[in-house]
Scaffold this motif. Sequence first.
Motif, PDB file in Angstrom:
ATOM      1  N   UNK A 197      32.698 -73.439 -64.471  1.00 28.37           N
ATOM      2  CA  UNK A 197      33.752 -74.184 -65.165  1.00 28.37           C
ATOM      3  C   UNK A 197      34.165 -75.412 -64.363  1.00 28.37           C
ATOM      4  N   UNK A 198      34.292 -75.232 -63.049  1.00 28.11           N
ATOM      5  CA  UNK A 198      34.647 -76.360 -62.197  1.00 28.11           C
ATOM      6  C   UNK A 198      33.531 -77.406 -62.167  1.00 28.11           C
ATOM      7  N   UNK A 199      32.287 -76.947 -62.170  1.00 25.99           N
ATOM      8  CA  UNK A 199      31.147 -77.868 -62.194  1.00 25.99           C
ATOM      9  C   UNK A 199      31.165 -78.711 -63.461  1.00 25.99           C
ATOM     10  N   UNK A 200      31.380 -78.061 -64.598  1.00 28.42           N
ATOM     11  CA  UNK A 200      31.405 -78.786 -65.866  1.00 28.42           C
ATOM     12  C   UNK A 200      32.571 -79.768 -65.904  1.00 28.42           C
ATOM     13  N   UNK A 201      33.696 -79.388 -65.306  1.00 30.83           N
ATOM     14  CA  UNK A 201      34.821 -80.321 -65.215  1.00 30.83           C
ATOM     15  C   UNK A 201      34.436 -81.529 -64.373  1.00 30.83           C
ATOM     16  N   UNK A 202      33.719 -81.281 -63.281  1.00 31.18           N
ATOM     17  CA  UNK A 202      33.309 -82.365 -62.383  1.00 31.18           C
ATOM     18  C   UNK A 202      32.392 -83.354 -63.091  1.00 31.18           C
ATOM     19  N   UNK A 203      31.377 -82.837 -63.797  1.00 37.61           N
ATOM     20  CA  UNK A 203      30.434 -83.756 -64.445  1.00 37.61           C
ATOM     21  C   UNK A 203      31.058 -84.441 -65.655  1.00 37.61           C
ATOM     22  N   UNK A 204      32.111 -83.831 -66.237  1.00 38.25           N
ATOM     23  CA  UNK A 204      32.754 -84.471 -67.391  1.00 38.25           C
ATOM     24  C   UNK A 204      33.403 -85.789 -66.997  1.00 38.25           C
ATOM     25  N   UNK A 205      33.797 -85.904 -65.718  1.00 39.60           N
ATOM     26  CA  UNK A 205      34.405 -87.153 -65.249  1.00 39.60           C
ATOM     27  C   UNK A 205      33.390 -88.288 -65.212  1.00 39.60           C
ATOM     28  N   UNK A 206      32.094 -87.951 -65.218  1.00 36.29           N
ATOM     29  CA  UNK A 206      31.045 -88.966 -65.228  1.00 36.29           C
ATOM     30  C   UNK A 206      30.577 -89.278 -66.657  1.00 36.29           C
ATOM     31  N   UNK A 207      31.249 -88.694 -67.628  1.00 36.27           N
ATOM     32  CA  UNK A 207      30.980 -88.860 -69.058  1.00 36.27           C
ATOM     33  C   UNK A 207      29.668 -88.209 -69.464  1.00 36.27           C
ATOM     34  N   UNK A 208      28.517 -88.852 -69.194  1.00 39.15           N
ATOM     35  CA  UNK A 208      27.250 -88.214 -69.559  1.00 39.15           C
ATOM     36  C   UNK A 208      26.106 -88.938 -68.865  1.00 39.15           C
ATOM     37  N   UNK A 209      24.978 -88.246 -68.675  1.00 37.08           N
ATOM     38  CA  UNK A 209      23.795 -88.952 -68.163  1.00 37.08           C
ATOM     39  C   UNK A 209      23.242 -89.872 -69.242  1.00 37.08           C
ATOM     40  N   UNK A 210      22.462 -90.857 -68.817  1.00 31.45           N
ATOM     41  CA  UNK A 210      21.890 -91.808 -69.774  1.00 31.45           C
ATOM     42  C   UNK A 210      21.090 -91.093 -70.857  1.00 31.45           C
ATOM     43  N   UNK A 211      21.331 -91.450 -72.108  1.00 30.39           N
ATOM     44  CA  UNK A 211      20.646 -90.766 -73.210  1.00 30.39           C
ATOM     45  C   UNK A 211      19.167 -91.152 -73.277  1.00 30.39           C
ATOM     46  N   UNK A 212      18.822 -92.354 -72.833  1.00 28.46           N
ATOM     47  CA  UNK A 212      17.397 -92.726 -72.780  1.00 28.46           C
ATOM     48  C   UNK A 212      16.665 -91.822 -71.797  1.00 28.46           C
ATOM     49  N   UNK A 213      17.276 -91.566 -70.641  1.00 29.38           N
ATOM     50  CA  UNK A 213      16.676 -90.652 -69.674  1.00 29.38           C
ATOM     51  C   UNK A 213      16.549 -89.247 -70.229  1.00 29.38           C
ATOM     52  N   UNK A 214      17.546 -88.807 -71.003  1.00 25.71           N
ATOM     53  CA  UNK A 214      17.466 -87.489 -71.623  1.00 25.71           C
ATOM     54  C   UNK A 214      16.300 -87.422 -72.612  1.00 25.71           C
ATOM     55  N   UNK A 260       8.440 -92.301 -64.810  1.00 32.07           N
ATOM     56  CA  UNK A 260       9.458 -93.126 -65.473  1.00 32.07           C
ATOM     57  C   UNK A 260      10.702 -93.236 -64.584  1.00 32.07           C
ATOM     58  N   UNK A 261      10.528 -93.875 -63.422  1.00 31.32           N
ATOM     59  CA  UNK A 261      11.577 -93.902 -62.394  1.00 31.32           C
ATOM     60  C   UNK A 261      12.849 -94.588 -62.869  1.00 31.32           C
ATOM     61  N   UNK A 262      12.715 -95.747 -63.500  1.00 35.68           N
ATOM     62  CA  UNK A 262      13.882 -96.551 -63.832  1.00 35.68           C
ATOM     63  C   UNK A 262      14.691 -96.021 -64.995  1.00 35.68           C
ATOM     64  N   UNK A 263      14.125 -95.111 -65.781  1.00 35.11           N
ATOM     65  CA  UNK A 263      14.836 -94.617 -66.968  1.00 35.11           C
ATOM     66  C   UNK A 263      15.831 -93.522 -66.593  1.00 35.11           C
ATOM     67  N   UNK A 264      15.647 -92.896 -65.447  1.00 32.41           N
ATOM     68  CA  UNK A 264      16.614 -91.969 -64.851  1.00 32.41           C
ATOM     69  C   UNK A 264      16.891 -90.749 -65.717  1.00 32.41           C
ATOM     70  N   UNK A 265      15.933 -89.852 -65.752  1.00 30.21           N
ATOM     71  CA  UNK A 265      16.113 -88.579 -66.445  1.00 30.21           C
ATOM     72  C   UNK A 265      15.786 -87.424 -65.523  1.00 30.21           C
ATOM     73  N   UNK A 266      16.545 -86.341 -65.596  1.00 30.08           N
ATOM     74  CA  UNK A 266      16.268 -85.171 -64.779  1.00 30.08           C
ATOM     75  C   UNK A 266      17.113 -84.002 -65.231  1.00 30.08           C
TER      76      UNK A 266
END
Length: 541
Positions: A383-400, A364-370
């Motif tokens: 803590x710094x990692x979680x702060x970093x990814x929070x700036x990207x909001x969230x991964x696609x929920x369909x991929x999740x 399922x390449x195009x759905x982008x889950x990992x």
Amino acid sequence: MSLSLMLTLCQRSTRGVWLRPGSLNIRLVAAAPQQHHCPGRESPINQQQPNRTFLTMACVQQQQRCVSIDNINPAIKTMEYAVRGPLVIRAGVIEKELEQGAKKPFKEVIRANIGDCHAMGQPPITFIRQVLGLVSYPPLFKDPNIPADAKKRARDILDGCKGGSVGSYSDSAGIEVIRRHAAEYIQRRDGGIPADWQNIILSAGASGGIKVLMALLRCPIEGKKPGVMIPIPQYPLYSATIAEFDMEQIGYYLDEANKWGLDIAELERSLNEARKTSAPRILVVINPGNPTGQVLSRSNIEDIIKFAQRERLVLFADEVYQDNVYETGSKFHSFKKVMMEMGEPYSKMELCSFMSCSKGYMGECGIRGGYAEIVNLCPDVRTMLLKCISAQLCPTTAGQAVLDCVVNPPQKGEPSYEQFEKEKEAVLESLRERAELVARTFNSIEGFSCNPVQGAMYAFPQIRLPAKALEAAKKEGKPADTFYAFQLLEETGICIVPGSGFGQRPGTYHFRTTILPQPEKLKEMLGLFKSFHEKFLQKYK
């Protein structure tokens, strides 16, 4: 000449105006409308050609823009991604030409350049698409044809979503229930070795996790660039990301004579050389291998872990092909399992391992889950990692949602179990047969040598090219394997990736092809390949 006069000249024709060199020295002058200062604004508008200068509206407009090729991030200009490079661009042009009725020696382009499973005819797994459909369109819960276990998975996912909808943002690290399922999956896979769901971050494919964790370690050490050790040949995501982040690429050669195994002496050579100019921080290992298709033995993994611990390197274990193991006697061993079973000090090492729903039997390449599992990371760094990814909001929920189907598949006794297992095994068995066919066919062609495709989705054969072909490539200003690949594309429609896009030992020439074309199409492709190569040898012998 004023800017207004020059614009008048340019507007006379949509083609522009030819001027003799030296006749004008045109710059943005005081007569032009006042502009905000932009770097590079002072450069001449002229575009020089050997005997004349061509002025167009586009070239004038370019000088009025704040962003030009001269003042963008230089790291972006440096980065390359061979899997979608010039050959693929040309393949796209050829496809358009065929659609418009152009006559070619072939009727279609066979895209063997990228691991895009469904694009090459692999059917989706029914259970995955049922769950994906349910979370996307809840009225499907009323459909009696969709089994109860698919509905339960979908309901659990929606219960973890704000407002009960996958249209809402999730937590930056992903939906909690899916992270928990991923940890349970890892624990089952590794024979009961504990996995903490809070060490799991979900991502847009494995690539998203790899990039954010690499960015975390982008810090100069004692005035030296941070270095990333990557296998050669390598997956171009790594070289492209290293260039983008202005880090130092440290290549270590895989051992082609030993089924692309990883030699510790070569790791040591590469590391010692790199330390003269950089600060090595990360050791990337791709297992099963891309583009080389090797599956590392447990003893080899143990040696790699010992090396990384001794040299204080963070291990990045790219394990997205863990379901794709074909060769009899080969077995996937996760780096985490081996590391934990080795005990201290190895079990205390920092390890980042990656998985994706793009490969395996799912495709399922195009759905982008990992996901990424990060082990033994300092709490302050996490803590710094979680702060970093929070700036990207969230991964696609369909991929999740698709990833949840991978880590929480139907279990024995559930209504979807038998069909799920049947579809999964059919995909993997067909890939196993194609892996054998590809290696066997390439080894039957004069001038080819190909290691067994032990796993993953690719073959990476070596080709020995005649001296005249090397000379012809040099005249065209192309690496010899790129020269070969372009001729293959133009004469057969087969699109591959030259080995120079992945890295290879100097003086050797390879290419990567997927094993993904469906069996009949793959046989056709290999027949075209063999015929082309025979003609190529005759032409340049």
